[in-house]
Design a protein around this motif. Structure first.
Motif, mmCIF file in Angstrom:
data_model
loop_
_atom_site.group_PDB
_atom_site.id
_atom_site.type_symbol
_atom_site.label_atom_id
_atom_site.label_comp_id
_atom_site.label_asym_id
_atom_site.label_seq_id
_atom_site.Cartn_x
_atom_site.Cartn_y
_atom_site.Cartn_z
ATOM 1 N N UNK A 1 0.826 -1.207 0.000
ATOM 2 C CA UNK A 1 0.000 0.000 0.000
ATOM 3 C C UNK A 1 0.862 1.260 0.000
ATOM 4 N N UNK A 2 2.113 1.128 -0.416
ATOM 5 C CA UNK A 2 2.990 2.296 -0.508
ATOM 6 C C UNK A 2 3.574 2.696 0.829
ATOM 7 N N UNK A 3 2.723 3.184 1.722
ATOM 8 C CA UNK A 3 3.181 3.630 3.035
ATOM 9 C C UNK A 3 3.220 2.491 4.049
ATOM 10 N N UNK A 4 2.441 1.461 3.816
ATOM 11 C CA UNK A 4 2.440 0.280 4.678
ATOM 12 C C UNK A 4 2.412 -0.971 3.803
ATOM 13 N N UNK A 5 2.790 -2.110 4.382
ATOM 14 C CA UNK A 5 2.846 -3.368 3.635
ATOM 15 C C UNK A 5 2.224 -4.477 4.469
#
Length: 349
Positions: A240-244
């Protein structure tokens, strides 16, 4: 006499220690309970004899009787649990999700926020308090003095949700304890972590031990000069870009292992207040983004970690068994929010 593989209390989420002793070539016949009392701290004759009766003491791989006398050149293996005594447990009616049960094992899908067993500051409301009440309902004749060992062979953190196995018989407890100690249990966790994890999979190898200043925290020690060996395998499931979203497979079972290891590689668990994940680690400075993250924190007010699968050899049938739970609702809702956010606002560095 040489000694190996001694695991101190609280170094493990797998609640069994293994002691290995080898007698000298000149060892005279000597009662095993007296031999072990001189070599295991806090051991008493009653505890050792109980362990022998429970088949948790092996000599050269064989079960023995309490009056056994050791001889020269023998290997003695002792499995000993660090779980609380049953007399410490007060039965309480608590909401439990019994995921599976037979005559030998109970699989519980533990809710976030529930402590597994009583301890300092948590003497009631724990999973074992609830299990004690549950067992009493199955057998009204059971009382506190005759309750069987609860068979707790591993644990998961208070604010981690997911699957946990308990043994209902001494035989099941012994078999499960050995499987956890030998790292043959299949455990997969799902975790939402901060940042865009590099690569699709990897392995983290770093000892895990208590922080030398703050005893409630654990730390990764990559040089292996403190703590115990810990190995975590991870695989990226969704970005998710900012989180994985990652899947973590435990090869060892140290306290806070996944949380400590993911922080060690720069990706603390989302909203993990112990290890720095309860603040924005990655993303923009815009107020709208900050509000979005705060909303996610409110939905999932704990580290985003769920024990999703559990597989092992059934202690009675000898056949492999495998259990899989649904992702906890709060984590699933946060993941869906990130999925929608990523679609609407493409993350940027």
């Amino acid at each position: 006499m040489s000694e190996s593989e001694v695991f101190p209390e609280n170094a493990n989420d797998d609640l069994y220690q293994k002691f290995v002793f080898k007698t000298d070539a000149g060892q005279e016949p000597y009662r095993i309970d007296k031999f072990l009392m001189n070599r295991i701290e806090s051991a008493t004759r009653n505890k050792i004899q109980q362990a022998i009766r429970n088949k948790m003491v092996l000599v050269d791989g064989n079960e023995i009787k309490p009056n056994f006398k050791i001889k020269a050149n023998q290997e003695i293996v002792v499995y000993t649990d660090t779980a609380p005594d049953e007399n410490d447990i007060v039965p309480e009616q608590l909401p439990l999700q019994i995921f599976y049960e037979d005559d030998h094992i109970i699989i519980v899908n533990k809710a976030a926020g529930m402590v597994v067993h009583p301890g300092s500051g948590n003497y009631s409301g724990t999973l074992l308090n609830g299990i004690a009440w549950y067992l009493q309902q199955q057998n009204a004749a059971i009382n506190l003095d005759t309750l069987p060992r609860f068979g707790l062979v591993h644990r998961i953190d208070k604010n981690t949700s997911g699957l946990l196995v308990l043994a209902k018989t001494e035989l099941a407890m012994r078999h499960l304890a050995k499987q956890f100690f030998d790292h043959t249990v299949d455990r997969k966790y799902m975790a939402l972590v901060w940042g865009d994890v590099k690569g699709d999979e990897g392995t983290i190898v770093a000892h895990v031990g208590r922080n030398l200043r703050f005893r409630k925290l654990f730390e990764a020690y990559p040089e292996g000069d403190h703590g115990k060996e810990a190995i975590t395998h991870y695989k990226v499931l969704e970005r998710f870009g900012y989180v994985t979203l990652v899947q973590c497979i435990l090869e060892t079972g140290r306290t806070h292992q996944i949380r400590v290891h993911m922080k060690h590689i720069g990706h603390p668990l989302f909203n993990d207040d112990f290890y720095g994940g309860d603040r924005i680690i990655k993303g923009t400075v815009y107020a709208k983004y900050k509000q979005f993250v705060d909303n996610c924190f409110n939905i999932c007010p704990r580290q985003a970690l769920h024990a999703k699968t559990l597989g092992f050899t059934h202690p009675a049938t000898g056949k492999p068994v495998f259990f899989e739970s649904e992702l906890a609702t709060d984590i699933a809702e946060v993941i869906e929010k990130w999925r929608r956010y990523t679609t609407a606002y493409k993350p940027t560095e």
